[in-house]
Structures are given as structure tokens and as C-alpha cells.
Design a protein around this motif. Structure first.
Motif, PDB file in Angstrom:
ATOM      1  N   ARG A 149       0.743  -1.430  -0.426  1.00 53.34           N
ATOM      2  CA  ARG A 149       0.020   0.335  -0.292  1.00 53.34           C
ATOM      3  C   ARG A 149       1.326   1.041  -0.172  1.00 53.34           C
ATOM      4  N   GLY A 150       0.417   2.529  -0.532  1.00 52.19           N
ATOM      5  CA  GLY A 150       0.729   2.964  -0.310  1.00 52.19           C
ATOM      6  C   GLY A 150       2.104   3.751  -1.226  1.00 52.19           C
ATOM      7  N   THR A 151       2.752   4.572  -2.098  1.00 52.66           N
ATOM      8  CA  THR A 151       3.528   4.978  -3.197  1.00 52.66           C
ATOM      9  C   THR A 151       5.252   5.471  -2.460  1.00 52.66           C
ATOM     10  N   VAL A 152       5.985   5.491  -3.384  1.00 56.99           N
ATOM     11  CA  VAL A 152       7.067   5.934  -3.501  1.00 56.99           C
ATOM     12  C   VAL A 152       7.479   6.572  -4.200  1.00 56.99           C
ATOM     13  N   THR A 153       8.198   7.637  -4.057  1.00 62.51           N
ATOM     14  CA  THR A 153       8.394   8.275  -5.496  1.00 62.51           C
ATOM     15  C   THR A 153       9.908   9.031  -4.976  1.00 62.51           C
ATOM     16  N   GLY A 154      10.597   8.788  -6.007  1.00 57.31           N
ATOM     17  CA  GLY A 154      11.174   9.701  -6.235  1.00 57.31           C
ATOM     18  C   GLY A 154      13.015   8.759  -6.076  1.00 57.31           C
ATOM     19  N   LEU A 155      12.931   6.996  -6.167  1.00 59.75           N
ATOM     20  CA  LEU A 155      14.147   6.291  -5.779  1.00 59.75           C
ATOM     21  C   LEU A 155      14.310   6.542  -7.288  1.00 59.75           C
ATOM     22  N   PRO A 156      16.290   6.419  -6.687  1.00 57.64           N
ATOM     23  CA  PRO A 156      17.433   6.622  -7.976  1.00 57.64           C
ATOM     24  C   PRO A 156      17.616   5.022  -8.322  1.00 57.64           C
ATOM     25  N   LYS A 157      17.940   4.747  -9.715  1.00 55.24           N
ATOM     26  CA  LYS A 157      18.188   3.713 -10.350  1.00 55.24           C
ATOM     27  C   LYS A 157      19.762   3.552  -9.469  1.00 55.24           C
ATOM     28  N   ASN A 158      20.494   3.929  -9.936  1.00 58.56           N
ATOM     29  CA  ASN A 158      21.564   3.831  -9.692  1.00 58.56           C
ATOM     30  C   ASN A 158      22.117   3.755  -7.854  1.00 58.56           C
ATOM     31  N   VAL A 159      21.358   2.695  -7.394  1.00 57.85           N
ATOM     32  CA  VAL A 159      22.038   2.998  -5.494  1.00 57.85           C
ATOM     33  C   VAL A 159      22.462   1.432  -4.757  1.00 57.85           C
ATOM     34  N   GLY A 160      24.208   2.578  -4.320  1.00 52.94           N
ATOM     35  CA  GLY A 160      24.913   1.405  -3.636  1.00 52.94           C
ATOM     36  C   GLY A 160      24.362   1.127  -2.347  1.00 52.94           C
ATOM     37  N   LEU A 161      24.280   0.340  -1.699  1.00 54.42           N
ATOM     38  CA  LEU A 161      23.818  -0.766  -0.892  1.00 54.42           C
ATOM     39  C   LEU A 161      25.094  -0.878   0.285  1.00 54.42           C
ATOM     40  N   VAL A 162      25.421  -1.214   1.040  1.00 57.22           N
ATOM     41  CA  VAL A 162      26.000  -1.863   1.572  1.00 57.22           C
ATOM     42  C   VAL A 162      25.475  -2.332   2.962  1.00 57.22           C
ATOM     43  N   SER A 163      25.200  -3.780   2.996  1.00 53.35           N
ATOM     44  CA  SER A 163      24.352  -4.099   4.093  1.00 53.35           C
ATOM     45  C   SER A 163      25.015  -5.459   4.418  1.00 53.35           C
ATOM     46  N   PHE A 164      24.684  -5.976   5.738  1.00 55.65           N
ATOM     47  CA  PHE A 164      24.420  -7.700   6.192  1.00 55.65           C
ATOM     48  C   PHE A 164      24.010  -8.777   5.655  1.00 55.65           C
ATOM     49  N   GLU A 165      23.181  -8.152   4.605  1.00 56.90           N
ATOM     50  CA  GLU A 165      21.636  -9.049   4.282  1.00 56.90           C
ATOM     51  C   GLU A 165      22.039  -9.006   2.003  1.00 56.90           C
ATOM     52  N   ALA A 166      22.681  -8.205   2.093  1.00 57.46           N
ATOM     53  CA  ALA A 166      23.698  -7.967   1.017  1.00 57.46           C
ATOM     54  C   ALA A 166      25.119  -8.623   0.313  1.00 57.46           C
ATOM     55  N   GLN A 167      25.377  -8.815   1.988  1.00 58.04           N
ATOM     56  CA  GLN A 167      26.711  -9.471   1.724  1.00 58.04           C
ATOM     57  C   GLN A 167      26.482 -11.193   1.830  1.00 58.04           C
ATOM     58  N   ALA A 168      24.957 -11.279   2.794  1.00 56.55           N
ATOM     59  CA  ALA A 168      25.215 -12.704   2.602  1.00 56.55           C
ATOM     60  C   ALA A 168      24.388 -13.278   1.454  1.00 56.55           C
ATOM     61  N   GLU A 169      23.289 -12.720   0.447  1.00 58.17           N
ATOM     62  CA  GLU A 169      23.379 -13.121  -0.410  1.00 58.17           C
ATOM     63  C   GLU A 169      24.194 -12.786  -1.815  1.00 58.17           C
ATOM     64  N   LEU A 170      25.454 -12.071  -1.814  1.00 63.92           N
ATOM     65  CA  LEU A 170      26.762 -12.237  -2.708  1.00 63.92           C
ATOM     66  C   LEU A 170      27.530 -13.624  -2.683  1.00 63.92           C
ATOM     67  N   ILE A 171      27.816 -13.974  -1.116  1.00 59.88           N
ATOM     68  CA  ILE A 171      28.170 -14.735  -0.319  1.00 59.88           C
ATOM     69  C   ILE A 171      27.775 -16.473  -1.508  1.00 59.88           C
ATOM     70  N   ALA A 172      26.179 -16.290  -1.204  1.00 59.57           N
ATOM     71  CA  ALA A 172      24.890 -17.314  -1.272  1.00 59.57           C
ATOM     72  C   ALA A 172      25.472 -17.574  -3.184  1.00 59.57           C
ATOM     73  N   LYS A 173      25.422 -16.648  -3.656  1.00 60.53           N
ATOM     74  CA  LYS A 173      25.937 -16.256  -5.012  1.00 60.53           C
ATOM     75  C   LYS A 173      27.183 -17.274  -5.644  1.00 60.53           C
ATOM     76  N   GLU A 174      27.899 -17.219  -4.510  1.00 62.15           N
ATOM     77  CA  GLU A 174      29.044 -17.624  -5.307  1.00 62.15           C
ATOM     78  C   GLU A 174      28.485 -19.537  -4.358  1.00 62.15           C
ATOM     79  N   LEU A 175      28.649 -19.037  -3.850  1.00 65.99           N
ATOM     80  CA  LEU A 175      28.198 -20.679  -3.082  1.00 65.99           C
ATOM     81  C   LEU A 175      27.945 -21.849  -3.719  1.00 65.99           C
ATOM     82  N   LYS A 176      26.820 -21.178  -4.783  1.00 66.67           N
ATOM     83  CA  LYS A 176      26.055 -21.571  -5.761  1.00 66.67           C
ATOM     84  C   LYS A 176      27.025 -22.727  -6.721  1.00 66.67           C
ATOM     85  N   LYS A 177      27.801 -21.950  -6.907  1.00 68.53           N
ATOM     86  CA  LYS A 177      29.402 -21.984  -8.392  1.00 68.53           C
ATOM     87  C   LYS A 177      29.812 -23.572  -8.124  1.00 68.53           C
TER      88      LYS A 177
END
Length: 478
Positions: A62-90
Motif C-alpha cells: 500500500r502507499g507510494t514511493v516516488t523519487g527513488l534513483p536507479k543507481n543505488v549503492g547498498l552495503v548491508s549484512f543481507e546484501a553481503q550474505a546474498e553475494l556469498i550465497a551466489k558464489e557458493l552456488k558455483k
């Protein structure tokens, strides 16, 4: 010099679901181009979830979010875990014909990099040059975090989101990162998630306080009063200090643990032919926190007066309190010694010019002001309460010079110093702004979690719930 490239980001009544694991509700938030934000709150409050929404994570229901940019840099434990998980799949030999060595750090950083020169500079500054040819998944947690920071910074994001960016960094690396972030504030807007206020960079302009999946407060950091109140709120929410003990020298008489604290049998309050409360049955057991709600005129104050003995009709009702049957010869003070009471009217009455510390100590004597010499032990307990409230530096300040909210906090501490079996908080948030209301509710939560006192919280709205209170009585207006 380039200017900030971010347009205003606007959240309007936004509810976001994260795979049914967590929900952010009714978020209203505006981030202007010239602002740098910190999101803070207790563990599990939704800080990281709110930051992740800025990176496009989560399902907006519900609701709206406007103005979000496309080029967002995100550093977080969740994003870190996702990158590791992708690598482990290899490593899955059933899918791959050859054993994968994993993506090297060099490729992780420099492929699709917007500013290779900056990336190389940061590789040197972060001290990971010897790791460039190592597989990303073979790095330690701290090394992985450094790679993610370099990637995000070198990609020149329109918005940089850093979730606990300083965790796990050594002192020199931390200082280097903070200096680099300070050097890009004119071109890169930032949103950080931080648990610790002492890690907050000087360039931060605004703070968002998240509580229970909601954006409870936003504070302009330049507003000293609001900032100090938020600091005090986080202190109350996160401090490991326990509720101070009662005075061992002057303890209250021991109550029969098998008896309820309060029992009303068919209690009725009426004036002439007008019935305010009609045949109310209510039992309050020890350790059973209650919320009493209802509109004006529903009889909340009258019911409280039946319990405290201040209502003339308490003797014509069947009322049992603290082992006494009302009307069987007990004195009002025999009852009131077991009750801590806080109300707006008490705050109006407490107009004496005494120190914050003495206000708390006065609770040992049920007095307004101090007229008895206090013991060293009572002074020590008062100091412990001031520490819990984050008000140690204001121990000697006059009570009547404090904000309305800080006065209310001190009166709750005053009511609690004896560890009464029953603490009655009659509309404790009445007249308070959002910040001071949050402070008072945080203290009530602390008391519910950390003492043997049973809390009776009285308010208008049944939906205004407090963590730790699980029993509810709602009175209806006749």
C-alpha cells in the motif's frame, strides 16, 4: 564540483512486506537532496528493512514511493550474505562441469565499475591489494565488507545506503572510511543504519527512529533538544541497566502471594440515576500487567479511585485489595503504601523547587518535596534511577525547570522507588509530544520487563499498546 543528483524521495503511507517475515507499516518520510540520514532504533525494529526499501527491496502493498534513483549503492549484512550465497552456488558439481574457483575480488570490484581510478585508490586505502586475485567467497567477513564498500563507492551511486558500515573495521580503516565519506557529501547523499550514536558522522543532518515496523520519529540533528531527547530514548530502549532494587532497610510488608492484588466484584459507580460503571468484575493478579482504556466519561478514573480508596463509593462495593476487604477497618494509608501512582494532576501538584534527585527520593516518603533527611542507600538508588533515565548529569537541576516529558519520567521513577506491588499510570502520555510520549512508553516497557511490580496503564485508546502488557480492559461509555 558536482552537486547532489538526488531528487526528493517521498514515502506516502507505505506498507512493505518482506516475504511475510517482516512488515513495515504506514511509512511517511521525505528525504530532500541536501540531507544525509541515519536510521536508528532497537534490534528488530525495522531499521535495515526501511533502508532496503530505498534499494528497491520488499513488496509495496500500500502507499507510494516516488523519487527513488536507479543507481543505488547498498552495503548491508543481507546484501553481503546474498553475494556469498551466489558464489557458493558455483560449487554445485551437479550443475557445473568443472570445479569453480569462484569470482576473484578483482572482477568483483572492477567489472562494471564507474570509476576504476577511484576503485584502485580505495583498494590501496583499504589494504586489500594482496586479495585481488583471491576468490571472493574465500575472504573473511571483514574483508568481504571492505570489498562491498569499495564496489559501492567506486560505482558513484546517486544514493549510498550503508547498513552498519563501521562494524568489524579496525581503528585506522574506520577513520579512513569516515574521512572518505565526509569528502563526498556534496555529491553523494547518504542513508546509514546505525545502532550507536557515537559512530554518527558529523555530516549527518537528520535521524529517523524506527520502532516496531513504523517510522515513529524524524529529527533534525540541528535541533539540540530533539536530538538529546532521541538520544535519551535510545538509552532507555537499549541500556543493559536493570530496574534499581528497592531500599533493603525500609521494605514494604510482604503480601500473601496466593491472593490477587485487586478483586472487584460487580463494582458499580452511579450518581443518582446515572450509572457510570455497571457491575464490573475485574481481578488483577500479581505480575499481570493491564491496560485500562475507554473514552472520557467511561469511568476509568472512577475505577482507579475504587482501588486506591479515594472514591466514596468504594465502601458500598465488594472490593478486595492487597489482602484487605474494603470497609473492614483498614486505613487508606495501609492500602496506598502498596501503590505507586502517576497522573497529570500529580504533576500539576508537584510544583516545589527541588532537585531531580530529591524528586525520586521523595517517593520513599510519598511526599511532594523533601522534608526528611534521606539515607545514603536512598541516594544511591536515586542515582541508579537517574542513570537508567539517562539523566545523571541533571541530578541537581531544579525539577520545575525540566521539560514536561522529563518531569513525567522522574515522577514514574518516584512512584517506583519502593517497588510497589501495583503501579498505576493514569494517562501518563497526556499532554506529551511524540518524542516525550515515546520516552514514557519506553520506561513503562522497561518496568514491565524488569521488576516485580504489576503495571496498570490507563489511556484512551485500546489500540495504543505497550510491549509487555498483555491484558486489556476497555470500558464503554454508558
Amino acid at each position: 564540483m558536482d552537486s547532489l543528483r538526488l531528487d526528493s524521495i517521498l514515502f506516502k503511507q507505505v506498507t512493505v512486506n518482506f516475504d511475510d517475515r517482516f512488515t513495515l507499516s504506514e511509512i511517511d518520510w521525505t528525504i530532500e537532496p541536501n540531507q544525509h540520514w541515519v536510521i536508528t532504533g532497537t534490534n528488530g525494529a525495522g531499521k535495515s528493512a526501511l533502508a532496503a526499501v530505498l534499494a528497491g527491496v520488499g513488496d509495496i502493498e500500500r502507499g507510494t514511493v516516488t523519487g527513488l534513483p536507479k543507481n543505488v549503492g547498498l552495503v548491508s549484512f543481507e546484501a553481503q550474505a546474498e553475494l556469498i550465497a551466489k558464489e557458493l552456488k558455483k560449487d554445485d558439481a551437479d550443475i557445473m562441469d568443472v570445479i569453480s574457483l569462484g569470482t576473484p575480488v578483482r572482477e568483483m570490484i572492477f567489472d562494471h565499475c564507474q570509476d576504476p581510478e577511484l576503485a584502485q585508490e580505495l583498494v590501496e586505502k583499504f589494504g586489500i591489494y594482496p586479495l585481488l586475485d583471491r576468490a571472493f567467497r574465500k575472504l573473511s567477513t571483514g574483508e568481504t565488507r571492505k570489498v562491498m564498500l569499495i564496489r559501492a563507492l567506486a560505482n558513484k551511486p546517486d544514493l549510498l545506503i550503508l547498513d552498519e558500515p563501521f562494524d568489524g573495521l579496525d581503528v585506522d580503516t574506520l577513520a579512513m572510511l569516515q574521512a572518505h565519506l565526509a569528502s563526498i557529501i556534496d555529491t553523494t547523499p547518504m542513508v546509514m543504519v546505525l545502532n550507536r550514536f557515537d559512530e554518527m558522522p558529523d555530516f549527518i543532518t537528520h535521524i529517523a527512529y524506527v520502532d516496531n515496523g513504523r517510522l515513529a520519529l524524524t529529527v533534525d540533528k540541528s535541533d539540540d533538544n530533539a536530538f538529546n531527547e532521541l538520544y535519551q530514548l535510545l538509552h532507555l530502549k537499549t541500556t543493559n541497566l536493570d530496574i534499581p532494587e528497592a531500599d533493603p532497610v525500609n521494605k514494604l510488608p510482604v503480601l500473601d502471594p496466593c491472593q490477587p492484588l485487586v478483586k472487584l466484584n460487580q463494582a458499580t459507580i452511579k450518581y443518582g440515576d446515572t450509572i457510570i460503571v455497571d457491575k464490573l468484575d475485574w481481578t488483577i493478579e500479581r505480575g499481570q500487567h493491564w491496560q485500562l482504556s475507554g473514552p472520557n466519561g467511561s469511568g476509568k478514573t472512577g475505577v482507579l479511585s475504587l482501588i486506591t480508596g479515594d472514591h466514596p463509593q468504594c465502601y458500598v462495593n465488594d472490593i478486595f485489595v492487597f489482602g484487605f476487604q474494603r470497609g473492614k477497618g483498614e486505613s487508606i494509608w495501609q492500602i496506598k503504601q502498596f501503590i505507586g501512582y502517576v497522573s497529570t494532576s500529580l504533576q500539576w501538584e508537584y510544583r516545589v523547587s527541588t532537585s531531580c534527585k530529591n524528586v525520586i527520593i521523595s517517593g520513599f516518603y510519598d511526599s511532594i518535596g523533601m522534608y526528611t533527611k534521606s539515607s545514603d542507600n536512598q541516594k544511591k538508588i536515586a542515582d541508579q534511577w537517574l542513570a537508567l533515565l539517562g539523566m545523571t548529569d541533571r541530578a541537581d537541576q531544579p525539577f520545575n525547570k525540566l521539560s514536561y516529558g522529563d518531569q513525567r519520567l522522574l515522577l514514574i521513577a518516584r512512584a517506583m522507588v519502593k517497588h510497589p506491588p501495583l503501579l498505576i499510570l493514569d494517562e501518563p502520555c497526556l499532554g506529551l509530544d511524540d518524542m516525550n510520549r515515546q520516552l514514557v512508553l519506553a520506561l513503562i516497557e522497561k518496568i514491565c520487563q524488569g521488576s516485580e511490580t504489576t503495571v496498570l496503564y490507563v489511556n484512551h485508546h485500546a489500540e495504543d499498546k505497550i510491549k509487555g502488557i498483555e491484558n486489556y480492559l476497555e470500558l464503554k461509555k454508558s
